[in-house]
Design an enzyme around this catalytic site. Sequence first.
Site, PDB file in Angstrom:
ATOM      1  N   TYR A   1      -2.296  -0.757  10.054  1.00  0.00           N
ATOM      2  CA  TYR A   1      -2.398  -1.154   8.651  1.00  0.00           C
ATOM      3  C   TYR A   1      -1.122  -0.785   7.899  1.00  0.00           C
ATOM      4  CZ  TYR A   1      -4.042  -1.350   3.819  1.00  0.00           C
ATOM      5  OH  TYR A   1      -4.178  -1.636   2.480  1.00  0.00           O
TER       6      TYR A   1
ATOM      7  N   SER B   1       0.854  -1.188   0.000  1.00  0.00           N
ATOM      8  CA  SER B   1       0.000   0.000   0.000  1.00  0.00           C
ATOM      9  C   SER B   1       0.884   1.229   0.000  1.00  0.00           C
ATOM     10  CB  SER B   1      -0.895   0.011   1.239  1.00  0.00           C
ATOM     11  OG  SER B   1      -1.509   1.277   1.424  1.00  0.00           O
TER      12      SER B   1
END
Length: 249
Positions: free
Chosen positions: A155, A141
């Site tokens: 995350y 990401s």
Amino acid sequence: MSRGTILITGASSGLGAEMARQFAALGYDLGVCARRTERLDELRAEILAAHPHRVVSVKQLDVTDDDAVFTVFDEFAAEFGTVDRVIVNAGLGKGAPLGTGHHKANRETAVVNFLAALAQSEAALKIFRAQGRGHLVMISSISALRGMPKTLTTYAATKAGVAALAEGLRAEAIPGVDVSVIYPGYIRSEMNDRVKHQPKFMVDTETGTRAIVGAIEKRRVKAYVPGWPWVPFGLALRILPMPLVRKLI
């Protein structure tokens, strides 16, 4: 004629399902797995209706079950004879600021996004080492490039771990094995559908996935996708001081 076999985890929705559609259109046979097999069955039917000459194998898999990961990957390898590419895509977007009483959600995200990715990488490399070739793709990401605040802290840390894992495997230079890490920016998916305020530069699933598939097909070592604005944004994230990073995100 098939261009090869691709195994995709977390393929029941979002980026995983759309990657399956787009790779099938390019001529690949697919092994798709996820917890929700009813969605996988629907995806298989959709792909075969559009591309009747493709082969799409469906298997149920909870990636947090290490034994099941090895079993399912080995079953795909036995079924197809070879696995040319494995895309470690299964992920979870839960999270809360640390210290606010939501450790369970943060831990679940860490287990799915990193520990499960480790198991998938182990299972994939076992197959690749045996057959002497393969392409491992890790979906990270753009948030992995810096430490992120509040709900993104865990995350982002897990996705940074995924990227570091990919880099370590590249450093090992396993004969015949390519390793790619993909850093998606804001791409609409089931994971972010419930976000009340959609961020700027969000692109639809098909457009974002097309950029991911293009980078994978080129076997890019790493790719920020889509290229605009995430290539310059990624550079900015890496070099700007944290007060400015907070304003950007």
